[in-house]
Design a protein around this motif. Sequence first.
Motif, PDB file in Angstrom:
ATOM      1  N   HIS A  59      12.757   1.208   1.275  1.00  0.00           N
ATOM      2  CA  HIS A  59      11.975   1.795   0.176  1.00  0.00           C
ATOM      3  C   HIS A  59      12.405   1.234  -1.176  1.00  0.00           C
ATOM      4  CE1 HIS A  59      10.273   4.397   3.091  1.00  0.00           C
ATOM      5  NE2 HIS A  59      11.168   5.366   3.041  1.00  0.00           N
ATOM      6  N   GLU A 106      -0.642   1.102  -7.728  1.00  0.00           N
ATOM      7  CA  GLU A 106      -0.541   2.398  -7.030  1.00  0.00           C
ATOM      8  C   GLU A 106       0.660   2.422  -6.082  1.00  0.00           C
ATOM      9  OE1 GLU A 106      -4.368   2.783  -5.174  1.00  0.00           O
ATOM     10  OE2 GLU A 106      -5.371   3.134  -7.105  1.00  0.00           O
ATOM     11  N   THR A 107       0.885   1.296  -5.405  1.00  0.00           N
ATOM     12  CA  THR A 107       2.015   1.212  -4.479  1.00  0.00           C
ATOM     13  C   THR A 107       3.325   1.312  -5.243  1.00  0.00           C
ATOM     14  OG1 THR A 107       0.688  -0.183  -3.017  1.00  0.00           O
ATOM     15  CG2 THR A 107       3.053  -0.162  -2.630  1.00  0.00           C
ATOM     16  N   ARG A 122      -4.081  -1.849  -6.189  1.00  0.00           N
ATOM     17  CA  ARG A 122      -3.270  -1.403  -5.044  1.00  0.00           C
ATOM     18  C   ARG A 122      -1.785  -1.633  -5.305  1.00  0.00           C
ATOM     19  NH1 ARG A 122      -6.616  -4.826  -0.802  1.00  0.00           N
ATOM     20  NH2 ARG A 122      -6.465  -6.140  -2.630  1.00  0.00           N
ATOM     21  N   LYS A 125       0.870  -1.182   0.000  1.00  0.00           N
ATOM     22  CA  LYS A 125       0.000   0.000   0.000  1.00  0.00           C
ATOM     23  C   LYS A 125       0.899   1.222   0.000  1.00  0.00           C
ATOM     24  CE  LYS A 125      -0.682   0.582   4.981  1.00  0.00           C
ATOM     25  NZ  LYS A 125      -1.623   0.586   6.091  1.00  0.00           N
ATOM     26  N   THR A 126       0.349   2.349  -0.382  1.00  0.00           N
ATOM     27  CA  THR A 126       1.160   3.569  -0.415  1.00  0.00           C
ATOM     28  C   THR A 126       1.526   3.967   1.014  1.00  0.00           C
ATOM     29  OG1 THR A 126      -0.795   4.980  -0.419  1.00  0.00           O
ATOM     30  CG2 THR A 126       0.123   4.417  -2.568  1.00  0.00           C
ATOM     31  N   ALA A 127       2.660   4.600   1.159  1.00  0.00           N
ATOM     32  CA  ALA A 127       3.134   5.141   2.432  1.00  0.00           C
ATOM     33  C   ALA A 127       3.191   4.096   3.545  1.00  0.00           C
ATOM     34  CB  ALA A 127       2.271   6.341   2.846  1.00  0.00           C
ATOM     35  N   GLU A 155       3.820   2.796  -8.115  1.00  0.00           N
ATOM     36  CA  GLU A 155       3.964   4.187  -8.571  1.00  0.00           C
ATOM     37  C   GLU A 155       4.429   5.091  -7.427  1.00  0.00           C
ATOM     38  OE1 GLU A 155       0.106   5.065 -10.211  1.00  0.00           O
ATOM     39  OE2 GLU A 155       0.511   3.913 -12.044  1.00  0.00           O
ATOM     40  N   TYR A 156       3.870   4.868  -6.247  1.00  0.00           N
ATOM     41  CA  TYR A 156       4.257   5.652  -5.065  1.00  0.00           C
ATOM     42  C   TYR A 156       5.755   5.479  -4.777  1.00  0.00           C
ATOM     43  CZ  TYR A 156       4.580   7.093  -0.174  1.00  0.00           C
ATOM     44  OH  TYR A 156       4.953   7.699   1.003  1.00  0.00           O
ATOM     45  N   TYR A 157       6.203   4.223  -4.762  1.00  0.00           N
ATOM     46  CA  TYR A 157       7.621   3.970  -4.471  1.00  0.00           C
ATOM     47  C   TYR A 157       8.526   4.399  -5.617  1.00  0.00           C
ATOM     48  CZ  TYR A 157       6.702   2.009   0.058  1.00  0.00           C
ATOM     49  OH  TYR A 157       6.336   1.882   1.380  1.00  0.00           O
ATOM     50  N   HIS A 201      10.256  -1.206  -3.695  1.00  0.00           N
ATOM     51  CA  HIS A 201      10.043  -0.810  -5.084  1.00  0.00           C
ATOM     52  C   HIS A 201      10.472  -1.921  -6.049  1.00  0.00           C
ATOM     53  CE1 HIS A 201      11.253   1.526  -8.813  1.00  0.00           C
ATOM     54  NE2 HIS A 201       9.946   1.652  -8.748  1.00  0.00           N
TER      55      HIS A 201
END
Length: 194
Positions: A152, A179-180, A176, A114-116, A182-184, A156
């Motif tokens: 991190h 999105e995760t 999810r 999940k993001t963050a 892309e966030y990382y 990724h």
Amino acid sequence: MKTVEIENKLKEYLKPARYRHTLGVAYTAAAMAMAFDEDPDKAYRAGLLHDCAKGFSIEEQRELCEKYGISLEGPMEDSPQLMHSALAPFIAKEKYNEQDAEVLSSIECHTTGKTAMKPLEEIVFIADYIEPNRKMIPGLSKVRKLAFCDLHECTHKILKHTIAYLEQCGQKIDQRTVETCEYYENIMKGSVTL
């Protein structure tokens, strides 16, 4: 519930190979937690409990999802193997008396991410991928080294490998996970500040 009680109960409910994997994740998560100044006991418990719902058949998991109000539409309809991670916090609470919110959150996002994510969540996510009983796949030895250096970047890399593997197999990819990743990716580019 004491750790040894959790281990004994899981041993009853999980197939031997799944139980070996579970112990591998627990020990790996605890070792990583020590390397990153996180609580090794929490990491070990999260590792033990991450697949606690895998002892149930897919049909039983569907019934439990209904019981706990977990929607079976969308990703879980296409990929029922994702149900166990959504169920795990409920099973961990009810059958193993796990009350720690960090542990419960870590086991919930261990499959898709999940993001963050917080450090403990990243640790369990990574430990599930790198534990010693995993079959050697291309790039795994590099990911294992990275796991003890940069949470991190390691997260990724795992997400990128997972997405590439699912695309190659023609399987649907949970949003999810995309999105995760892309966030990382943005963390790696420096577009997201922590």
